[in-house]
Enzyme design. Sequence first.
Site, PDB file in Angstrom:
ATOM      1  CB  CYS A   1      40.788  23.039  51.448  1.00 49.18           C
ATOM      2  SG  CYS A   1      39.104  23.620  51.670  1.00 49.18           S
TER       3      CYS A   1
ATOM      4  NE  ARG B   1      44.724  22.919  46.921  1.00 46.52           N
ATOM      5  CZ  ARG B   1      44.486  22.507  45.685  1.00 46.52           C
ATOM      6  NH1 ARG B   1      45.392  22.705  44.757  1.00 46.52           N
ATOM      7  NH2 ARG B   1      43.371  21.896  45.390  1.00 46.52           N
TER       8      ARG B   1
ATOM      9  CD1 TRP C   1      38.959  30.648  49.805  1.00 44.99           C
ATOM     10  CD2 TRP C   1      37.317  29.374  48.946  1.00 44.99           C
ATOM     11  NE1 TRP C   1      38.129  31.454  49.076  1.00 44.99           N
ATOM     12  CE2 TRP C   1      37.119  30.708  48.534  1.00 44.99           C
ATOM     13  CE3 TRP C   1      36.410  28.404  48.524  1.00 44.99           C
ATOM     14  CZ2 TRP C   1      36.057  31.092  47.722  1.00 44.99           C
ATOM     15  CZ3 TRP C   1      35.364  28.786  47.722  1.00 44.99           C
ATOM     16  CH2 TRP C   1      35.185  30.115  47.328  1.00 44.99           C
TER      17      TRP C   1
ATOM     18  CG  ASN D   1      40.292  20.455  47.997  1.00 44.08           C
ATOM     19  OD1 ASN D   1      39.555  21.431  47.966  1.00 44.08           O
ATOM     20  ND2 ASN D   1      41.128  20.170  47.015  1.00 44.08           N
ATOM     21  N   GLY D   2      36.797  19.935  48.762  1.00 45.92           N
ATOM     22  CA  GLY D   2      35.712  19.673  47.820  1.00 45.92           C
ATOM     23  C   GLY D   2      34.378  19.988  48.458  1.00 45.92           C
TER      24      GLY D   2
ATOM     25  CD  GLU E   1      44.370  39.368  33.864  1.00 44.92           C
ATOM     26  OE1 GLU E   1      43.186  39.025  33.929  1.00 44.92           O
ATOM     27  OE2 GLU E   1      45.254  38.921  34.615  1.00 44.92           O
TER      28      GLU E   1
ATOM     29  CE  LYS F   1      45.728  39.520  38.156  1.00 40.30           C
ATOM     30  NZ  LYS F   1      45.258  38.634  37.162  1.00 40.30           N
TER      31      LYS F   1
ATOM     32  CD  GLU G   1      43.108  38.619  41.174  1.00 40.17           C
ATOM     33  OE1 GLU G   1      42.595  37.606  41.664  1.00 40.17           O
ATOM     34  OE2 GLU G   1      43.677  38.606  40.069  1.00 40.17           O
TER      35      GLU G   1
ATOM     36  CG  HIS H   1      27.634  53.784  24.249  1.00 36.62           C
ATOM     37  ND1 HIS H   1      26.714  54.393  23.424  1.00 36.62           N
ATOM     38  CD2 HIS H   1      28.695  53.484  23.472  1.00 36.62           C
ATOM     39  CE1 HIS H   1      27.189  54.430  22.190  1.00 36.62           C
ATOM     40  NE2 HIS H   1      28.395  53.892  22.184  1.00 36.62           N
TER      41      HIS H   1
ATOM     42  CE  LYS I   1      47.546  30.604  40.981  1.00 32.95           C
ATOM     43  NZ  LYS I   1      47.572  31.914  40.349  1.00 32.95           N
TER      44      LYS I   1
HETATM   45  O1  M6R Z   1      43.075  27.993  37.375  1.00 31.75           O
HETATM   46  P1  M6R Z   1      42.184  28.765  36.450  1.00 31.75           P
HETATM   47  O2  M6R Z   1      42.957  29.482  35.396  1.00 31.75           O
HETATM   48  O3  M6R Z   1      41.094  27.938  35.869  1.00 31.75           O
HETATM   49  O4  M6R Z   1      41.518  29.866  37.367  1.00 31.75           O
HETATM   50  C1  M6R Z   1      40.548  30.737  36.860  1.00 31.75           C
HETATM   51  C2  M6R Z   1      40.335  31.894  37.790  1.00 31.75           C
HETATM   52  O5  M6R Z   1      39.900  31.445  39.043  1.00 31.75           O
HETATM   53  C3  M6R Z   1      41.610  32.719  37.976  1.00 31.75           C
HETATM   54  O6  M6R Z   1      42.100  33.173  36.764  1.00 31.75           O
HETATM   55  C4  M6R Z   1      41.332  33.939  38.897  1.00 31.75           C
HETATM   56  O7  M6R Z   1      40.494  34.830  38.261  1.00 31.75           O
HETATM   57  C5  M6R Z   1      42.656  34.590  39.305  1.00 31.75           C
HETATM   58  N1  M6R Z   1      42.645  34.892  40.701  1.00 31.75           N
HETATM   59  C6  M6R Z   1      42.920  35.854  38.592  1.00 31.75           C
HETATM   60  O8  M6R Z   1      44.099  36.470  38.970  1.00 31.75           O
END
Ligand code: M6R
Length: 613
Positions: free
Chosen positions: A2, A27, A74, A100-101, A486, A490, A493, A509, A608
């Site tokens: 958060c 966050r 969050w 936060n935690g 990747e 993208k 998400e 396969h 994030k």
């Molecule tokens: O801060 P980090 O690179 O450790 O985060 C890892 C993942 O949470 C992060 O890459 C996530 O998959 C992103 N939303 C991807 O775009």
Amino acid sequence: MCGIVGYVGGQQAYPIIVKGLHRLEYRGYDSAGIAITTDKQLNIYKQAGKVSDLEDFVKDKNVKGNIGIGHTRWATHGVPNQLNAHPHKSGDSNLALIHNGIIENYDSLKKALIKRGHVFESETDTEVLVHLIEEIKKNEKVNLFEAVRLALNEVIGAYAILVIDKENNEEIIAARKGSPLVIGIGKGEYFVASDATPIVEYTRNVVYLEDEQIARINKKEALEIKTISNIIKTPYIDELELSLEAIEKEGFEHFMLKEIFEQPKCILDTMRGRINAKTGEITLGGILDYEKKILNAERIIIVACGTSWHAGLIGEYLFEDLARISVEVEYASEFRYRNPIITEKDVVLAISQSGETADTMAALELAKQKGATILGICNVVGSSIPRLTDAGSYTHAGPEIGVASTKAFTTQVVVLTLMALRIAKEKGTLTNTEYRQIITELELIPKKVEKVLELDDLIKEIAAEFKDATNFLYLGRGYNFPVALEGALKLKEISYIHAEGYPAAEMKHGPIALIDEHMPIVVLATRKGNYEKVVSNIQEVKARGGRLIAIVTEGDKTVKELADYCIEIPACFEELMPLLSIIPLQLLSYHIAVMRNCNVDQPRNLAKSVTVE
Ligand code: M6R
């Protein structure tokens, strides 16, 4: 994970806190709340939804006061509604706390508190903590600073917390363990937040609180810090290097688009000062002392999550191909729980944009316990992973605010390339000529990325054609396989379209059964590598009626005849191709998401940095 922000001083707290919450909204954006005290009165306002919903809610309320704390959530424990939103207050309504935690032992603490007569309003773990502090403060007859310290000794878990007391309009108590907290020092005022973005326009003097430290932030006094085991610490004042422009959109519609377009500059910044122009010598200052360890390592284990894990896969190709060191790439969340075999001869390398990802941290801690050398590649300076590791390299990408990682990915790949090249040179696994050729090519990458970005209009047209698809398949081989993964991540998400990345040859396969005339397939078919083999895979797709979007090398003729749409990108060495081939995929997902009216920078259910399991 958060965002938390606090202010105490001579100014009105509300505008500072709300502005800070907007900056920290990346966050978490399930709910937002604020607590402000004035004249021994505590006003708490909270609302499900975004910070702007909170602003609408408080329009006709009293938000006056020179001390306050704010939170953007969050959700972990309890659904994202108003009741579960922070701040939470003590039973006597004197204290307000944001967190936060995760308090892991909250259930047993809560049961004991209920037995002693406490009544809870929410389902959160956080509310338990504020009741515990209240009880200790009353029973032990101690001040808030001491009560928080004693309470934290009973807590298992991770936290960054801020607590205020309506009886004391001059003081915030802050503490951290496993979640970040920065304190900004002004003249007769203090700012405190999860990162420096809410602080940067007021002061450049900051103190990064360390794990298990607790701070008494009193506007009339010097900052007081001690550990939760009661050892007094002298605050170490750092100077912020963050610029205000770096955290603003600067004319772009979204942070994600800004960050995609920043990549040529970011890649340059990542390489800056690390390649000697005359000799081609690479120096990564952060890992210099550990180079021998890497050279002699039996294997490198890369641990990461999400996009950073994809960068790690490219690292595997680079280290094995160029430096001939065996590499394993692990999802940090799996690695930490599966009793992995780790020895002192291993080097465990964590990759993380935020430097705060809980699973990646835990994987590193495990590796450390088992005696491995632990290294990191991170973006956020001063975050937890760089503090935990023996050594590491920053990516220098600047703040990444869009939840979908873009520039973090390319700069991670650049650092991995530099590391692999440096080790290859030392080990002699590349000839001097090969080494120099790759360096020369690497230095051309920012310009080539600029050329790919010029294709934005074409990619937008392609996005319009496919925006209503419900499934996508992304195919690639070799260095382009992690890029396919990747690209698919993208798209899913930010546009909520189901997408899968696959090694192109693996398609037959199973996934080939999915292909029909409705299925868009994005295929990475750049020259070199396994080009001919990818062409065969394209033919297999074509034979089944799939609609093909191909990423090809400029001048390609073969794939052009087969694909429905071709995006031509500059030629470059296979080892560096991910730095170019990912760009059209980032833009494609961006435009599709915008056309589907999705919240690009703050996609649903995400945040994030994932500082919880
Ligand atoms: O801060 P980090 O690179 O450790 O985060 C890892 C993942 O949470 C992060 O890459 C996530 O998959 C992103 N939303 C991807 O775009």
